[in-house]
Scaffold this active site. Structure first.
Site, PDB file in Angstrom:
ATOM      1  CG  ASP A 104      42.187  44.512  41.415  1.00 16.52           C
ATOM      2  OD1 ASP A 104      41.694  43.990  42.516  1.00 16.52           O
ATOM      3  OD2 ASP A 104      41.898  45.683  41.426  1.00 16.52           O
ATOM      4  CE  LYS A 132      44.156  44.583  45.721  1.00 19.29           C
ATOM      5  NZ  LYS A 132      43.615  45.629  45.111  1.00 19.29           N
TER       6      LYS A 132
HETATM    7  P1  IMP Z   1      43.255  44.174  36.767  1.00 19.52           P
HETATM    8  O1  IMP Z   1      43.174  44.467  35.480  1.00 19.52           O
HETATM    9  O2  IMP Z   1      42.202  44.808  37.662  1.00 19.52           O
HETATM   10  O3  IMP Z   1      43.193  42.734  37.444  1.00 19.52           O
HETATM   11  O4  IMP Z   1      44.347  45.014  37.345  1.00 19.52           O
HETATM   12  C1  IMP Z   1      45.804  44.919  37.128  1.00 19.52           C
HETATM   13  C2  IMP Z   1      46.522  46.143  37.563  1.00 19.52           C
HETATM   14  O5  IMP Z   1      46.089  47.080  38.441  1.00 19.52           O
HETATM   15  C3  IMP Z   1      47.925  45.702  38.147  1.00 19.52           C
HETATM   16  O6  IMP Z   1      48.602  44.830  37.457  1.00 19.52           O
HETATM   17  C4  IMP Z   1      48.514  46.557  39.026  1.00 19.52           C
HETATM   18  O7  IMP Z   1      49.181  47.287  38.228  1.00 19.52           O
HETATM   19  C5  IMP Z   1      46.914  47.298  39.191  1.00 19.52           C
HETATM   20  N1  IMP Z   1      46.591  47.025  40.593  1.00 19.52           N
HETATM   21  C6  IMP Z   1      45.575  46.412  41.062  1.00 19.52           C
HETATM   22  N2  IMP Z   1      45.596  46.351  42.420  1.00 19.52           N
HETATM   23  C7  IMP Z   1      46.216  47.246  42.853  1.00 19.52           C
HETATM   24  C8  IMP Z   1      46.501  47.791  43.885  1.00 19.52           C
HETATM   25  O8  IMP Z   1      46.016  47.256  45.118  1.00 19.52           O
HETATM   26  N3  IMP Z   1      47.624  48.646  43.918  1.00 19.52           N
HETATM   27  C9  IMP Z   1      48.314  49.191  43.034  1.00 19.52           C
HETATM   28  N4  IMP Z   1      48.104  48.867  41.669  1.00 19.52           N
HETATM   29  C10 IMP Z   1      46.920  47.658  41.716  1.00 19.52           C
END
Ligand code: IMP
Ligand code: MG
Length: 176
Positions: A104, A132
């Site tokens: 994300d 994403k």
């Molecule tokens: P990041 O550090 O923002 O890239 O987020 C990583 C983690 O956030 C992922 O491994 C997911 O566990 C959680 N995450 C990100 N987007 C979503 C979503 O849309 N639904 C549920 N969990 C999410």
């Protein structure tokens, strides 16, 4: 019962997921067939994806897990990565493939890749079921990717909202 009224549309169906797993497993097999592969699942979100992916791999490999927490229970990243469980395996000189549910903001993955790289693995790559890209805050390169998705909150197939909905066999948007 599952709270369906707030569930949005199904974005990735069971059939879509099965097809992606076949393709990803094929690519991973070609790249790691003669290497000693260590799959590292990032808990909790990746456990269903990893379970399906590993059963589609014909070669031998080992599996380990990392548990991280980057979300304080809400639907946006807090940006803080906490290691709740470290690896049991010494990854020095090992071929490591990190398996994630979704990238994300990229904050979790860029932190984890940096942390694991410092342990001097023979190689380190990333496999993520979902990406994403529009939400990215830190650049992360995904070596094996299932689907690019819009920046909406998603649930199912391992992805949770406050620990719920991980067991859905498909991935749906959440109309919070
Ligand atoms: P990041 O550090 O923002 O890239 O987020 C990583 C983690 O956030 C992922 O491994 C997911 O566990 C959680 N995450 C990100 N987007 C979503 C979503 O849309 N639904 C549920 N969990 C999410
Ligand atoms: Mg995750």
């Amino acid at each position: 019962m599952i709270d369906r009224p707030r569930m949005g549309r199904i974005l990735v169906t069971e059939e879509d997921i099965a097809g992606a797993i076949e393709e990803l497993a094929g690519a991973i097999t070609r790249d790691y067939l003669h290497k000693r592969l260590l799959l590292v699942g990032v808990l909790k979100g990746s456990f269903i994806f990893l379970a399906d992916l590993m059963r589609a791999l014909p070669m031998e490999f080992e599996v380990d897990f990392l548990a991280v927490s980057s979300y304080g229970g809400g639907t946006t990243s807090s940006g803080t990565v906490r290691i709740l469980k470290d690896l049991d395996t010494n990854i020095q000189d090992r071929h490591v493939l990190l398996v994630e549910d979704i990238v994300d903001s990229g904050l979790t993955l860029s932190y984890l890749m940096r942390m694991l790289k410092a342990r001097r693995p023979a190689s380190l790559r990333l496999c993520s079921l979902l990406d994403k890209p529009a939400s990215r805050k830190k650049e992360v390169s995904i070596d094996y990717l299932g689907f690019t998705v819009p920046s909406e909150f998603l649930v199912g197939y391992g992805l949770d909202l406050q620990e719920k909905y991980r067991g859905l066999p498909y991935i749906a948007t959440w109309q919070g």
